[in-house]
Scaffold this motif. Structure first.
Motif, PDB file in Angstrom:
ATOM      1  N   ARG A 105       0.727  -1.202   0.077  1.00 26.00           N
ATOM      2  CA  ARG A 105       0.070   0.062   0.004  1.00 26.00           C
ATOM      3  C   ARG A 105       0.819   1.323  -0.021  1.00 26.00           C
ATOM      4  O   ARG A 105       1.691   1.456   0.724  1.00 26.00           O
ATOM      5  N   VAL A 106       0.807   2.246  -0.760  1.00 26.62           N
ATOM      6  CA  VAL A 106       1.165   3.380  -1.037  1.00 26.62           C
ATOM      7  C   VAL A 106       0.349   4.567  -1.086  1.00 26.62           C
ATOM      8  O   VAL A 106      -0.839   4.576  -1.604  1.00 26.62           O
ATOM      9  N   THR A 107       0.796   5.548  -0.064  1.00 31.85           N
ATOM     10  CA  THR A 107      -0.159   6.973  -0.092  1.00 31.85           C
ATOM     11  C   THR A 107       0.641   7.896  -1.045  1.00 31.85           C
ATOM     12  O   THR A 107       1.785   8.028  -0.962  1.00 31.85           O
ATOM     13  N   ARG A 154      -1.336   2.609   7.709  1.00 30.55           N
ATOM     14  CA  ARG A 154      -0.168   1.747   8.049  1.00 30.55           C
ATOM     15  C   ARG A 154       0.485   1.538   6.380  1.00 30.55           C
ATOM     16  O   ARG A 154       0.657   0.472   6.250  1.00 30.55           O
ATOM     17  N   ALA A 155       0.578   2.512   5.875  1.00 35.67           N
ATOM     18  CA  ALA A 155       1.173   2.487   4.400  1.00 35.67           C
ATOM     19  C   ALA A 155       2.593   2.034   4.408  1.00 35.67           C
ATOM     20  O   ALA A 155       3.409   2.179   5.302  1.00 35.67           O
ATOM     21  N   ASP A 156       2.765   1.395   3.214  1.00 35.14           N
ATOM     22  CA  ASP A 156       4.234   0.856   3.367  1.00 35.14           C
ATOM     23  C   ASP A 156       5.315   1.992   2.825  1.00 35.14           C
ATOM     24  O   ASP A 156       6.282   2.044   3.166  1.00 35.14           O
ATOM     25  N   ALA A 157       4.761   2.993   2.124  1.00 31.66           N
ATOM     26  CA  ALA A 157       5.430   4.084   1.756  1.00 31.66           C
ATOM     27  C   ALA A 157       4.620   5.299   1.289  1.00 31.66           C
ATOM     28  O   ALA A 157       3.473   4.973   1.103  1.00 31.66           O
ATOM     29  N   VAL A 158       5.272   6.412   1.378  1.00 29.26           N
ATOM     30  CA  VAL A 158       4.664   7.777   1.043  1.00 29.26           C
ATOM     31  C   VAL A 158       5.357   8.243  -0.222  1.00 29.26           C
ATOM     32  O   VAL A 158       6.601   8.268  -0.227  1.00 29.26           O
ATOM     33  N   ALA A 159       4.683   8.790  -1.456  1.00 36.92           N
ATOM     34  CA  ALA A 159       5.143   9.302  -2.362  1.00 36.92           C
ATOM     35  C   ALA A 159       4.684  10.723  -2.151  1.00 36.92           C
ATOM     36  O   ALA A 159       3.552  10.964  -2.574  1.00 36.92           O
ATOM     37  N   THR A 176       9.944  14.509   7.343  1.00 35.51           N
ATOM     38  CA  THR A 176      10.296  14.250   8.631  1.00 35.51           C
ATOM     39  C   THR A 176       9.222  13.519   9.449  1.00 35.51           C
ATOM     40  O   THR A 176       9.415  12.605  10.174  1.00 35.51           O
ATOM     41  N   ALA A 177       8.078  14.232   9.490  1.00 36.49           N
ATOM     42  CA  ALA A 177       6.853  13.716  10.080  1.00 36.49           C
ATOM     43  C   ALA A 177       6.651  12.236   9.853  1.00 36.49           C
ATOM     44  O   ALA A 177       6.000  11.428  10.559  1.00 36.49           O
ATOM     45  N   CYS A 178       6.500  11.741   8.353  1.00 31.44           N
ATOM     46  CA  CYS A 178       6.200  10.441   8.036  1.00 31.44           C
ATOM     47  C   CYS A 178       7.369   9.625   8.631  1.00 31.44           C
ATOM     48  O   CYS A 178       7.071   8.265   9.007  1.00 31.44           O
ATOM     49  N   GLN A 179       8.513   9.903   8.499  1.00 37.90           N
ATOM     50  CA  GLN A 179       9.740   9.186   8.872  1.00 37.90           C
ATOM     51  C   GLN A 179       9.578   8.887  10.535  1.00 37.90           C
ATOM     52  O   GLN A 179      10.108   7.804  10.821  1.00 37.90           O
ATOM     53  N   THR A 180       8.998   9.803  11.266  1.00 36.47           N
ATOM     54  CA  THR A 180       8.827   9.728  12.735  1.00 36.47           C
ATOM     55  C   THR A 180       8.125   8.783  13.093  1.00 36.47           C
ATOM     56  O   THR A 180       8.141   8.142  13.924  1.00 36.47           O
ATOM     57  N   VAL A 181       7.076   8.212  12.280  1.00 35.83           N
ATOM     58  CA  VAL A 181       6.179   7.098  12.498  1.00 35.83           C
ATOM     59  C   VAL A 181       6.710   5.913  11.740  1.00 35.83           C
ATOM     60  O   VAL A 181       5.882   4.990  11.600  1.00 35.83           O
ATOM     61  N   GLY A 182       7.888   5.886  11.037  1.00 39.80           N
ATOM     62  CA  GLY A 182       8.252   4.758  10.255  1.00 39.80           C
ATOM     63  C   GLY A 182       8.096   4.490   8.971  1.00 39.80           C
ATOM     64  O   GLY A 182       8.134   3.328   8.523  1.00 39.80           O
ATOM     65  N   THR A 224      13.942   1.468   2.728  1.00 39.06           N
ATOM     66  CA  THR A 224      14.540   1.154   3.932  1.00 39.06           C
ATOM     67  C   THR A 224      13.648   1.924   4.888  1.00 39.06           C
ATOM     68  O   THR A 224      13.257   3.018   4.790  1.00 39.06           O
ATOM     69  N   ARG A 225      13.427   1.266   6.115  1.00 40.02           N
ATOM     70  CA  ARG A 225      12.624   2.059   7.114  1.00 40.02           C
ATOM     71  C   ARG A 225      13.622   3.091   7.723  1.00 40.02           C
ATOM     72  O   ARG A 225      14.733   2.980   8.096  1.00 40.02           O
ATOM     73  N   PRO A 226      13.188   4.484   7.794  1.00 38.73           N
ATOM     74  CA  PRO A 226      13.674   5.443   8.517  1.00 38.73           C
ATOM     75  C   PRO A 226      14.059   5.685   9.892  1.00 38.73           C
ATOM     76  O   PRO A 226      13.363   4.723  10.577  1.00 38.73           O
ATOM     77  N   ARG A 227      14.900   6.077  10.313  1.00 43.23           N
ATOM     78  CA  ARG A 227      15.294   6.500  11.923  1.00 43.23           C
ATOM     79  C   ARG A 227      14.056   7.227  12.455  1.00 43.23           C
ATOM     80  O   ARG A 227      13.823   8.257  11.782  1.00 43.23           O
TER      81      ARG A 227
END
Length: 363
Positions: A105-107, A154-159, A176-182, A224-227
């Motif tokens: 799933r992609v947003t 719970r998307a796998d990625a955001v574009a 940054t906000a998206c990466q904060t929730v992984g 890769t999942r972000p920090r």
């Protein structure tokens, strides 16, 4: 476009000819002809992804170029874009364009303040064709709403798509906000630079130059999942000098000061009518906006490219570009105590006076 034998429809119509016919239809404002062309092409076996990216996207690129060259008006540009959007919508309803989701799933969304939604829509439809479950959120998505959506799906990625560089600070916050929730973030669009330099600078997990490349990147495997502890300040330590913040907060007063001084610095402005004066104020506001984002990114070249592109647009509309250096001088005087801003303005002025003219999008 392939350099080999061009794709053909029945009767020998090539992909290039289809593009020409669609251009004629959108230029005439003929929605029925445009959608008919697209549906007929798919009926005759032309790949739906190719129709989206090699035909509709190509025509939309020409719409923007013709507006910049003052060969079509803003109204015709908007009408043409709307027809291209309807053509995309018509194509998605065709049975040949329906693909059951077999991947993740992609947003897909535009950054807050970004109204150019068609590039994101094209990506969303390409991903659907390739088997992704896609949540297309459209234009101007505020980061809190994007985050709420991610928590729910719970998307796998955001574009994220961005066409205008002045929205990059907002894009940075969203990344940054998206990466904060992984959730990893893939970005694209003219705002991020032709080589993706601003994508890397702002900490995006991936960048793609176009929708086809974006789909290819996602197809190669999970990003890769972000920090989760990534912070905006980690990417742009130069912002500690507060120049970006101060210029942004005082942009309206800067525009007023430069506008007032420009009548003396550029006497031709005294003859301007109300509409010309309004357009001048808008141009000055854009100059300050691009100066601010150049400060945010720490990139002198972005401001210079915007100025030379602006000069081309002005000349195409019969407005003397000689008004730009006096305006820049007045702006530099207002910001004389801002070292980075002064250097950026000086670099931009040199680009104008030495004739280094832009050949494309100011981003």
């Amino acid at each position: 476009m392939s350099t080999g034998t061009p794709a053909r429809l029945d009767g020998g119509t090539s992909l290039e000819q289809l593009t020409d016919h669609l251009w004629e239809a959108v230029l005439e404002g003929d929605e029925y002809a445009a959608t008919g062309l697209i549906l007929h092409a798919v009926d005759e076996g032309l790949d739906a992804e190719s129709v989206l990216l090699d035909v509709i996207a190509t025509v939309q690129g020409k719409v923007g170029a013709e507006w910049a060259a003052n060969r079509i008006s803003v109204a015709r540009e908007h009408a043409a874009t709307a027809i291209n959007e309807r053509a995309v919508a018509a194509l998605t309803l065709h049975p040949a364009a329906r693909t059951a989701p077999t991947r993740g799933r992609v947003t897909v969304a535009c950054v807050d303040g970004e109204w150019h939604a068609l590039p994101a829509r094209l990506l969303a439809e390409v991903l659907k064709l390739r088997g992704w479950q896609v949540d297309y959120l459209g234009a101007q998505v505020p980061a809190p709403h994007l985050m709420s959506h991610l928590h729910r799906t719970r998307a796998d990625a955001v574009a994220l798509s961005g066409s205008i560089a002045t929205r990059l600070p907002t894009a940075h916050a969203a990344i940054t906000a998206c990466q904060t929730v992984g959730v990893p973030v893939l970005v694209g669009g003219a705002a991020f630079g032709p080589d993706g330099r601003y994508a890397e600078l702002l900490g995006a997990d991936a960048w793609a130059p176009d929708a086809r490349a974006a789909a290819d990147i996602l197809a190669r495997g999970p990003l890769t999942r972000p920090r989760p502890d990534h912070q905006q300040v980690d990417d742009l330590p130069h912002l500690v000098d507060q120049e970006y913040t101060l210029v942004s907060r005082n942009s309206a007063s800067l525009v007023r000061s430069v506008f007032t001084g420009l009548e003396d610095a550029f006497p031709a402005m005294r003859t301007y009518g109300d509409m010309q004066r309004e357009r001048t104020a808008e141009d000055l506001a854009h100059i300050v906006e691009f100066l601010a984002v150049a400060l945010y990114l720490g990139d002198e070249g972005l401001f210079a490219r915007f100025l030379t592109w602006t000069a081309e647009v002005l000349v195409a509309r019969g407005v003397p570009a000689q008004s730009l250096p006096p305006a820049l001088h007045l702006l530099a005087t207002e910001l004389k105590d801002f070292p980075r801003a002064s250097r950026i303005i000086e670099h931009g002025t040199q680009a104008l006076t030495t004739g280094h003219i832009s050949t494309g999008n100011p981003a």
